[in-house]
Design an enzyme around this catalytic site. Structure first.
Site, short mmCIF file in Angstrom:
data_model
loop_
_atom_site.label_atom_id
_atom_site.label_comp_id
_atom_site.label_asym_id
_atom_site.label_seq_id
_atom_site.Cartn_x
_atom_site.Cartn_y
_atom_site.Cartn_z
N ASP A 118 -3.19 -9.46 -4.56
CA ASP A 118 -2.26 -8.49 -4.00
C ASP A 118 -2.76 -7.09 -4.33
OD1 ASP A 118 -0.50 -10.38 -2.95
OD2 ASP A 118 0.70 -10.46 -4.77
N ASP A 137 0.98 -11.27 3.44
CA ASP A 137 2.43 -11.26 3.27
C ASP A 137 3.11 -10.51 4.41
OD1 ASP A 137 2.05 -12.64 0.87
OD2 ASP A 137 2.09 -10.81 -0.33
#
Length: 166
Positions: A118, A137
């Site tokens: 991330d 995401d």
């Protein structure tokens, strides 16, 4: 179906390319602080997610890693079968593709690294968001919302004498 697979490839490649660029070329993992991209709204900040959204169910246990991989693959297969059995507008095919491509992007991370990479952080106006996420995401959320809002579930198709999309 081809449109769904095209959009899944777009989402998958965009996710993997962005992660490669930010993590391996920019080496964001070496920075102890956030890198402002569009201050103060968008920042890059390295994160390793061993759970699901926001790190829920995070675990260093290798079994959980494979459970999450299996769950993502089952969801992708279920979406493909759901789409095959229903006649849906093009936007739903694109949305399903985004969801599948994003999910598979995170699956590849779990397989290669043991966690999901991330790097996106959205904060604003003095509030610093403690969480990070990635391009996959974003595709998963956009895809799921598109499927929820634009699917033709339960609408009758009078020409065929059955429910539309069935």
């Amino acid at each position: 179906m081809r449109l769904m697979f095209l959009f899944s490839m777009i989402a998958f490649l965009a996710d993997q390319a962005s992660k490669y660029w930010v993590v391996h070329v920019m080496e964001i993992w070496k920075r102890p602080d956030m890198l402002p991209v569009i201050p103060p709204v968008l920042n890059f900040s390295y994160g390793e997610n061993r759970g699901i959204n926001f790190g829920l169910f995070a675990s260093d246990n290798d079994v959980m890693r494979w459970v999450l991989i299996g769950l993502a693959v089952v969801i992708c297969v279920a979406v493909v079968f759901w789409m095959r059995k229903r006649r849906q507008p093009l936007i739903v095919h694109a949305s399903a593709g985004f969801l599948i491509g994003g999910a598979l992007g995170n699956v590849v991370d779990r397989m290669w690294y043991g966690y999901v990479l991330d790097f996106l952080n959205t904060s604003c106006c003095g509030w610093v968001n403690p969480t990070v996420y990635n391009v996959a995401d974003v595709f998963i959320v956009v895809g799921a919302l598109g499927m929820i809002f634009f699917a033709n579930e339960g609408k009758d198709d009078p020409k065929k004498g059955r429910k539309k999309g069935a």
